[in-house]
Design an enzyme around this catalytic site. Structure first.
Site, PDB file in Angstrom:
ATOM      1  N   SER A 213       0.864  -1.190   0.000  1.00  0.00           N
ATOM      2  CA  SER A 213       0.000   0.000   0.000  1.00  0.00           C
ATOM      3  C   SER A 213       0.896   1.233   0.000  1.00  0.00           C
ATOM      4  O   SER A 213       2.036   1.182   0.484  1.00  0.00           O
ATOM      5  CB  SER A 213      -0.864   0.000   1.265  1.00  0.00           C
TER       6      SER A 213
ATOM      7  N   TYR B 223      -1.191  -0.912  10.446  1.00  0.00           N
ATOM      8  CA  TYR B 223      -1.474  -1.480   9.125  1.00  0.00           C
ATOM      9  C   TYR B 223      -0.357  -1.043   8.166  1.00  0.00           C
ATOM     10  O   TYR B 223       0.210  -1.856   7.437  1.00  0.00           O
ATOM     11  CB  TYR B 223      -2.837  -0.991   8.632  1.00  0.00           C
TER      12      TYR B 223
HETATM   13  P1  NAP Z   1     -11.928  -5.871  -0.112  1.00  0.00           P
HETATM   14  O1  NAP Z   1     -12.578  -5.353  -1.327  1.00  0.00           O
HETATM   15  O2  NAP Z   1     -12.549  -5.580   1.208  1.00  0.00           O
HETATM   16  O3  NAP Z   1     -11.771  -7.449  -0.282  1.00  0.00           O
HETATM   17  C1  NAP Z   1     -11.159  -8.199   0.701  1.00  0.00           C
HETATM   18  C2  NAP Z   1     -11.141  -9.655   0.274  1.00  0.00           C
HETATM   19  O4  NAP Z   1     -10.332 -10.355   1.202  1.00  0.00           O
HETATM   20  C3  NAP Z   1     -12.491 -10.345   0.283  1.00  0.00           C
HETATM   21  O5  NAP Z   1     -12.541 -11.224  -0.816  1.00  0.00           O
HETATM   22  C4  NAP Z   1     -12.494 -11.115   1.604  1.00  0.00           C
HETATM   23  O6  NAP Z   1     -13.397 -12.196   1.500  1.00  0.00           O
HETATM   24  C5  NAP Z   1     -11.021 -11.503   1.685  1.00  0.00           C
HETATM   25  N1  NAP Z   1     -10.433 -11.734   3.000  1.00  0.00           N
HETATM   26  C6  NAP Z   1     -10.471 -10.913   4.076  1.00  0.00           C
HETATM   27  N2  NAP Z   1      -9.745 -11.439   5.083  1.00  0.00           N
HETATM   28  C7  NAP Z   1      -9.223 -12.604   4.624  1.00  0.00           C
HETATM   29  C8  NAP Z   1      -8.391 -13.611   5.195  1.00  0.00           C
HETATM   30  N3  NAP Z   1      -7.939 -13.515   6.458  1.00  0.00           N
HETATM   31  N4  NAP Z   1      -8.054 -14.675   4.440  1.00  0.00           N
HETATM   32  C9  NAP Z   1      -8.507 -14.789   3.175  1.00  0.00           C
HETATM   33  N5  NAP Z   1      -9.292 -13.876   2.582  1.00  0.00           N
HETATM   34  C10 NAP Z   1      -9.652 -12.804   3.302  1.00  0.00           C
HETATM   35  O7  NAP Z   1     -10.402  -5.395   0.018  1.00  0.00           O
HETATM   36  P2  NAP Z   1      -9.407  -4.683  -1.035  1.00  0.00           P
HETATM   37  O8  NAP Z   1      -9.541  -3.216  -0.890  1.00  0.00           O
HETATM   38  O9  NAP Z   1      -9.563  -5.323  -2.359  1.00  0.00           O
HETATM   39  O10 NAP Z   1      -8.003  -5.059  -0.395  1.00  0.00           O
HETATM   40  C11 NAP Z   1      -7.185  -6.088  -0.927  1.00  0.00           C
HETATM   41  C12 NAP Z   1      -5.730  -5.791  -0.631  1.00  0.00           C
HETATM   42  O11 NAP Z   1      -5.397  -4.526  -1.177  1.00  0.00           O
HETATM   43  C13 NAP Z   1      -5.339  -5.737   0.848  1.00  0.00           C
HETATM   44  O12 NAP Z   1      -4.080  -6.343   1.006  1.00  0.00           O
HETATM   45  C14 NAP Z   1      -5.228  -4.252   1.122  1.00  0.00           C
HETATM   46  O13 NAP Z   1      -4.327  -3.973   2.175  1.00  0.00           O
HETATM   47  C15 NAP Z   1      -4.700  -3.778  -0.201  1.00  0.00           C
HETATM   48  N6  NAP Z   1      -4.895  -2.350  -0.437  1.00  0.00           N
HETATM   49  C16 NAP Z   1      -6.162  -1.839  -0.553  1.00  0.00           C
HETATM   50  C17 NAP Z   1      -6.325  -0.485  -0.783  1.00  0.00           C
HETATM   51  C18 NAP Z   1      -7.687   0.148  -0.923  1.00  0.00           C
HETATM   52  O14 NAP Z   1      -7.776   1.391  -0.783  1.00  0.00           O
HETATM   53  N7  NAP Z   1      -8.741  -0.607  -1.176  1.00  0.00           N
HETATM   54  C19 NAP Z   1      -5.193   0.357  -0.891  1.00  0.00           C
HETATM   55  C20 NAP Z   1      -3.934  -0.197  -0.752  1.00  0.00           C
HETATM   56  C21 NAP Z   1      -3.793  -1.560  -0.537  1.00  0.00           C
HETATM   57  P3  NAP Z   1     -14.001 -12.973   2.811  1.00  0.00           P
HETATM   58  O15 NAP Z   1     -14.715 -11.954   3.626  1.00  0.00           O
HETATM   59  O16 NAP Z   1     -14.899 -14.042   2.243  1.00  0.00           O
HETATM   60  O17 NAP Z   1     -12.809 -13.561   3.485  1.00  0.00           O
END
Ligand code: NAP
Length: 255
Positions: A147, A160
């Protein structure tokens, strides 16, 4: 930007994306599949896995769905075993799962929360790779999802950010350890509207403030992260390893 794949860079390849039933993980899995990969979808909940597999099916994409909470040793092994049973090999491994407790100052964060952050965001990536590594081969590639907060932790989610900084180091360390056959890279997105970031994007003023921090004056999309991820995972990036690509619309980050 919509998930547009004009290339077929993953024809005949097999890819696992963890935490891929929605958001960035789902978009990466979809992108790899649109470019020809056999993809394995996973997350903690069976119903979410089934729903994501169905969603891909409705777009003409066949995917294997396997439940895997990345902190569960049995489920990690099962994810790899089921992939090998179904496809016989593994070419791309995307480690995407993370937790993000919000608004807890570092000095007031309970030990159990610190443990969970470390376990989900960092340790599980190493353990998953220990299980996956025997099946990776010459030309395979690994991708971590860090991130922008890994470069500059935000006060509202400092620990985080620290775990995401750790992924930058993990990328370097594993790139050295897995060379020359396997490349290991990382992407570092800024805020992207997903469920994960909803505490920011649901707040119009906060959203506007983050848009203003970018040079492009907007937040990015999951498909823009997927496009960069696909590049790094593909042979187009065959001379890139140990690197982190910031995808943040020009938000101030590093030289
Ligand atoms: P999201 O839309 O909330 O999706 C999260 C996904 O992770 C869901 O499919 C969830 O499904 C699964 N999940 C959650 N905890 C888990 C676990 N312990 N084991 C396996 N699966 C799990 O999140 P996102 O924004 O796409 O984030 C994905 C990644 O991008 C993360 O690493 C986050 O730190 C990174 N990121 C996000 C952003 C942002 O602004 N969105 C920015 C920088 C980095 P279930 O509930 O079924 O487990």
């Amino acid at each position: 930007m919509e998930n547009k794949a004009s290339a077929r860079r993953f024809e005949g390849k097999v890819a696992i994306v963890t935490a891929s039933t929605q958001g960035i993980g789902f978009a990466i899995a979809e992108r790899l599949a649109l470019e020809g990969a056999s993809v394995v979808i996973s997350s903690r909940k069976q119903e979410n896995v089934d729903e994501a597999v169905e969603k891909l099916k409705s777009k003409g994409i066949q995917a294997l769905g396997v439940v895997c909470h990345v902190s569960n040793a049995q489920q990690r092994k099962n994810l790899i075993n089921k992939t090998i049973e179904q496809y016989g090999k593994l070419d791309v491994f995307v480690s995407n799962a993370a937790v993000n407790p919000f608004k807890i100052p570092l000095l007031q964060t309970e030990e159990s929360v610190l443990d969970k952050l470390w376990e989900t965001n960092v340790k599980s990536s190493v353990l998953l790779l220990q299980d996956a590594a025997p099946y990776l081969q010459k030309g395979s590639s690994v991708l971590f999802i860090s991130s922008l907060a890994g470069f500059q932790p935000l006060p509202t989610m400092a620990m985080y950010g620290v775990t995401k900084t750790a992924l930058l180091g993990l990328t370097k360390a594993l790139a050295a350890e897995m060379a020359p056959n396997v490349r290991v890279n990382c992407v570092a997105p800024s805020f992207i509207p997903t469920r994960f970031a909803s505490h920011v994007t649901a707040d119009e003023a906060a959203k506007k403030a983050y848009e203003e921090l970018t040079l492009l004056k907007r937040l990015g999309t999951v498909d823009e992260i997927a496009a960069a991820a696909a590049f790094l995972a593909s042979d187009d990036a065959s001379y890139i390893t140990g690197e982190t690509l910031i995808i943040a619309g020009g938000t101030s980050s590093r030289l």
